[in-house]
Design a protein around this motif. Structure first.
Motif, PDB file in Angstrom:
ATOM      1  N   GLY A   1       0.900  -0.885  -0.261  1.00 54.61           N
ATOM      2  CA  GLY A   1       0.118   0.149   0.540  1.00 54.61           C
ATOM      3  C   GLY A   1       0.858   1.206   0.718  1.00 54.61           C
ATOM      4  O   GLY A   1       1.680   1.446   0.796  1.00 54.61           O
ATOM      5  N   THR A   2       0.804   1.802  -0.805  1.00 52.33           N
ATOM      6  CA  THR A   2       1.348   3.267  -1.132  1.00 52.33           C
ATOM      7  C   THR A   2       0.781   4.752  -1.485  1.00 52.33           C
ATOM      8  O   THR A   2       1.416   5.754  -0.969  1.00 52.33           O
ATOM      9  CB  THR A   2       2.115   3.241  -2.333  1.00 52.33           C
TER      10      THR A   2
ATOM     11  N   LEU B   1      12.241  -5.060   4.700  1.00 52.56           N
ATOM     12  CA  LEU B   1      11.431  -3.935   5.081  1.00 52.56           C
ATOM     13  C   LEU B   1       9.869  -4.457   5.650  1.00 52.56           C
ATOM     14  O   LEU B   1       9.089  -3.002   6.221  1.00 52.56           O
ATOM     15  CB  LEU B   1      10.809  -3.181   3.709  1.00 52.56           C
ATOM     16  N   LEU B   2       9.469  -6.306   5.864  1.00 56.27           N
ATOM     17  CA  LEU B   2       7.929  -6.034   6.034  1.00 56.27           C
ATOM     18  C   LEU B   2       7.553  -6.037   8.041  1.00 56.27           C
ATOM     19  O   LEU B   2       6.727  -5.042   8.102  1.00 56.27           O
ATOM     20  CB  LEU B   2       8.204  -7.274   5.583  1.00 56.27           C
TER      21      LEU B   2
ATOM     22  N   LEU C   1      13.721   7.431  -4.599  1.00 50.92           N
ATOM     23  CA  LEU C   1      12.799   6.736  -4.675  1.00 50.92           C
ATOM     24  C   LEU C   1      11.873   6.983  -3.304  1.00 50.92           C
ATOM     25  O   LEU C   1      10.628   7.295  -3.569  1.00 50.92           O
ATOM     26  CB  LEU C   1      12.829   5.525  -5.101  1.00 50.92           C
ATOM     27  N   ALA C   2      12.379   6.802  -2.295  1.00 52.91           N
ATOM     28  CA  ALA C   2      11.072   6.586  -0.859  1.00 52.91           C
ATOM     29  C   ALA C   2      11.166   8.269  -0.183  1.00 52.91           C
ATOM     30  O   ALA C   2      10.081   8.302  -0.009  1.00 52.91           O
ATOM     31  CB  ALA C   2      12.810   6.336   0.327  1.00 52.91           C
TER      32      ALA C   2
ATOM     33  N   GLY D   1       7.208   5.839   1.791  1.00 50.06           N
ATOM     34  CA  GLY D   1       8.051   5.724   0.927  1.00 50.06           C
ATOM     35  C   GLY D   1       8.786   3.841   0.520  1.00 50.06           C
ATOM     36  O   GLY D   1       9.193   3.750  -0.209  1.00 50.06           O
ATOM     37  N   LEU D   2       8.717   3.822   2.175  1.00 49.73           N
ATOM     38  CA  LEU D   2       9.354   1.751   2.559  1.00 49.73           C
ATOM     39  C   LEU D   2       8.075   1.443   1.574  1.00 49.73           C
ATOM     40  O   LEU D   2       8.812   0.977   1.037  1.00 49.73           O
ATOM     41  CB  LEU D   2       9.621   1.908   3.699  1.00 49.73           C
ATOM     42  N   ARG D   3       7.106   1.698   1.585  1.00 48.07           N
ATOM     43  CA  ARG D   3       6.285   0.466   1.213  1.00 48.07           C
ATOM     44  C   ARG D   3       6.684   0.541  -0.432  1.00 48.07           C
ATOM     45  O   ARG D   3       6.323  -0.436  -1.627  1.00 48.07           O
ATOM     46  CB  ARG D   3       4.621   0.959   1.232  1.00 48.07           C
TER      47      ARG D   3
END
Length: 700
Positions: free
Chosen positions: A504-505, A551-552, A660-661, A670-672
């Motif tokens: 989810g972003t 990252l999870l 990018l993040a 950003g991490l997603r």
């Protein structure tokens, strides 16, 4: 539904590291191959005969309208019977035993019969095909042998047998099973060239459970990257249209995706399965009540997407019903008929409590007022009939009275009123929308966040028609108001909801499928709603998914890490450089000649700069954007990060993860976004960075 099986993964194709070689050889006995090739030639000839027969049928149905409908039906049927010379009409075979003896069934993408009506190829969606996907040693489902075929250029090149009959298993020195199927692994790992392919030859048991769920069941699939959730959803649409065609041909099936590039990527799957009538659309296209002319700041977009906006809009619509302060007076002939204001108010109150839409209640009001006038006439000794009631309902005094107490509304006018006045919003929320509020409906500059609000008002005014089934992909990214809009399209039907909470972003990305399903109008606790979790990843190699899974804990706490079922770990190269653009060009040059596609994923604002550098280095490429997926004829694709979701490439180069993040509105999204782009690789991933890697990626 039963829990997904925990069978070991299929091994890699030949040419992978020796340690991952599967048990058992790929059998290629010439007599067996010759027989199967002969059966394929027969199947092609029978399919051509079926198509020629369809084209020869006349479309004379007695009248022009029926004839046109019949002609279209025959055209669609003939189109569905077209052969694709690049593939085979069947991909597998099962040999079964039953009360009447043994039978051999060739399983393919469509049903093919001979002139007598006997099956030559059985549609993969037919009930008798189910054992091809689900039979196993513990439950052979009457299957003695399952055969898979190797295919190159529409020609059968190899075959592989998996014996489920215990006597035959005892005779096999090194039996081949689904977990050790080299042909299955080869098909799964085939290079990603062109749009998404169907997966009918490789559907796994847990996927097949979802595909064949009843039409009345809403399925929500939480699927980790590479678990095939999008393909499963599309194959579910094909199966539903096969199993419930009469029902769904009338009510319709709709696929909703995140952007046009994604839809172009997946758009060939259903036609390859013989289904060409399913509509594909984005949420924005589905809710195209107005042209989008502006972009809201994240704080305003988040407010407009909140579920409580539904109540704000409902209150705003029904607030336009005004109290009856004057009696209704209707002149007719020499008499003036009078309905007191309190009686009119009773009619208004009754219509408001009927639970019908604003427009439907407004359409009922003239008849109700006319009926009240007729009662006055009868009390005076007249005997009016229905024609009198119709005339009174259409009379100028009644029409004017209805316009006064129950005015006609438009979605644009209602939303412009709410945003312009802040009616129903808290003071701090009013401050957010006032600066951007339209002065009038005609001058409004609507945003994407306004579209579901316009749709909500439109449904309050007139009921939205419902479809039979809706496939919603990347559902984790939709706001509550967008989910409500999609759910209305399946109010009397069912849904297949696909997504991954970890991907989810958007600012309103969901943290709970129960919440999202509620906004869609479905109850997760209801017996007709199921949540299925797919964690076995067939696409993303182990080293890549393991790296991304760091990252999870931050992006989706509590969500189980995906499990790559491919023994080949794939290639992972995390490469610090002095110049990220130059490093990206070097990384692309290294993999550009490899078989398959290369995706170069960059921050959106870097597209022009990286594209120029690739061109200067002589690396031809296509740029993918949210509106168009490109022709995808070149192997190298330059992909803005916000477009990468749902796409896949054999080799992926991710450029400057920190930038990018940083482009996202907050650290978590950003991490997603980074988790999404890191999981697009099928074979190898190169991460090029000049800045320190963000979050857990920089650790270890």
């Amino acid at each position: 539904m039963p829990a997904p099986p925990s069978a070991p993964p299929p091994p890699p194709a030949p040419g992978r590291p020796p340690a991952s070689q599967p048990p058992g050889p790929v059998h290629t006995p010439e007599d067996e191959l010759a027989a199967e090739r002969a059966h394929l030639a027969r199947a092609r000839a029978e399919l051509a005969r079926m198509r020629e027969h369809t084209l020869s049928l006349g479309a004379d149905a007695g009248d022009a309208i029926a004839g046109e409908a019949l002609a279209r039906t025959l055209w669609l049927r003939a189109r569905a019977l077209q052969d694709d010379p690049g593939t085979t009409l069947f991909f597998g075979r099962i040999d079964t035993t039953g009360p009447v003896g043994e039978d051999r069934l060739h399983i393919g993408r469509r049903h093919v019969t001979d002139a007598s009506g006997d099956p030559v190829v059985v549609d993969w969606r037919a009930d008798v095909s189910t054992p091809f996907y689900r039979a196993g040693p513990t439950d052979p489902m009457g299957v003695r042998r399952r055969r898979r075929f190797g295919v190159e250029g529409g020609r059968i090149t190899a075959l592989e047998d998996e014996w489920l009959d215990q006597e035959e298993l005892d005779r096999q020195a090194a039996p081949v099973d689904a977990a050790g199927s080299r042909l299955l692994a080869r098909e799964i790992e085939r290079p990603r060239i062109g749009p998404m392919r169907d997966i009918v030859a490789t559907i796994q048991p847990e996927q097949d459970e979802i595909v064949r769920a009843d039409v009345g069941t809403t399925i929500c699939v939480q699927g980790a990257p590479g678990t095939g959730k999008t393909a499963v959803g599309l194959h579910r649409a094909a199966w539903l249209l096969y199993a419930f065609r009469d029902r769904l041909s009338r009510s319709g099936v709709l696929v909703v995706g995140p952007n046009r590039a994604f839809l172009e990527h997946v758009g060939a799957v259903l036609p390859s399965l013989g289904e060409i009538s399913v509509r594909h659309t984005t949420v924005e296209e589905l809710l195209a009540h107005a042209r989008v002319r502006t972009v809201d700041p994240p704080s305003v977009a988040r407010l407009k997407g909140e579920a409580r906006m539904a109540q704000v809009l409902s209150d705003a619509v029904w607030s336009h019903v005004r109290p009856a302060t004057e009696p209704l007076v209707v002149p007719r002939g020499s008499r003036r008929w009078r309905v007191p204001a309190y009686q009119v108010q009773d009619i208004l109150d009754e219509l408001r409590t009927r639970g019908v839409r604003y427009g439907a209640a407004r359409a009922m009001l003239p008849r109700r007022l006319a009926h009240a006038v007729l009662l006055e006439m009868e009390r005076a000794g007249d005997s009016p009939d229905d024609r009198v009631q119709d005339a009174v309902a259409r009379s100028a005094p009644v029409t004017a009275y209805v316009k006064q107490v129950w005015p006609q509304l438009t979605p644009a006018a209602v939303l412009a009123h709410v945003l312009g006045t802040g009616e129903g919003l808290a003071p701090d929320q009013q401050d957010l929308v006032w600066d951007r509020a339209p002065r009038s409906p005609g001058s409004a500059r609507w945003s994407i966040a306004d579209l579901p609000l316009l749709d909500e008002v439109a449904d309050l005014l007139e009921r939205t028609p419902s479809l039979g089934h809706v496939i919603l992909d990347e559902a984790q990214d939709l706001s509550p108001m967008q989910l409500r809009a999609v759910g209305r399209r399946a109010a009397t039907g069912s849904l297949t909801v696909l997504g991954d909470i970890a991907q989810g972003t958007t600012p309103w990305a969901t943290g709970s499928w129960a919440e999202s399903l509620g906004h869609l109008g479905k109850d997760l606790d209801a017996p007709t709603t199921h949540l299925e979790v797919l964690v076995r990843g067939f696409r993303v190699p182990a080293s890549v998914i393991g790296y991304a899974a760091r990252l999870l804990p931050q992006v989706a706490p509590g969500l189980a890490a995906p499990e790559s079922v491919r023994p080949d770990p794939g290639r992972l190269d995390v490469r610090p450089v002095d110049d990220a653009v130059a490093g990206a060009v070097a990384a692309v040059a290294e993999v550009a000649d490899a078989e398959g596609t290369v995706g170069v994923v960059v921050p959106d604002s870097w597209v022009a700069r990286v594209g120029a550098a690739l061109s200067a280095a002589g690396l031809e490429h296509e740029v993918l954007d949210g509106d168009h997926a490109g022709e995808r004829l070149l192997p190298v694709h330059l992909v803005p990060a916000t477009v990468a979701k749902g796409l896949e490439f054999d080799q992926v180069v991710v450029v400057e993860p920190a930038a990018l993040a940083r482009a996202e509105p907050d650290g978590r999204s950003g991490l997603r976004r980074l988790y999404v782009v890191l999981t697009r690789a099928v074979s190898g991933l190169t991460v090029v960075h000049a800045e320190p890697l963000p979050g857990p990626l920089g650790q270890g």
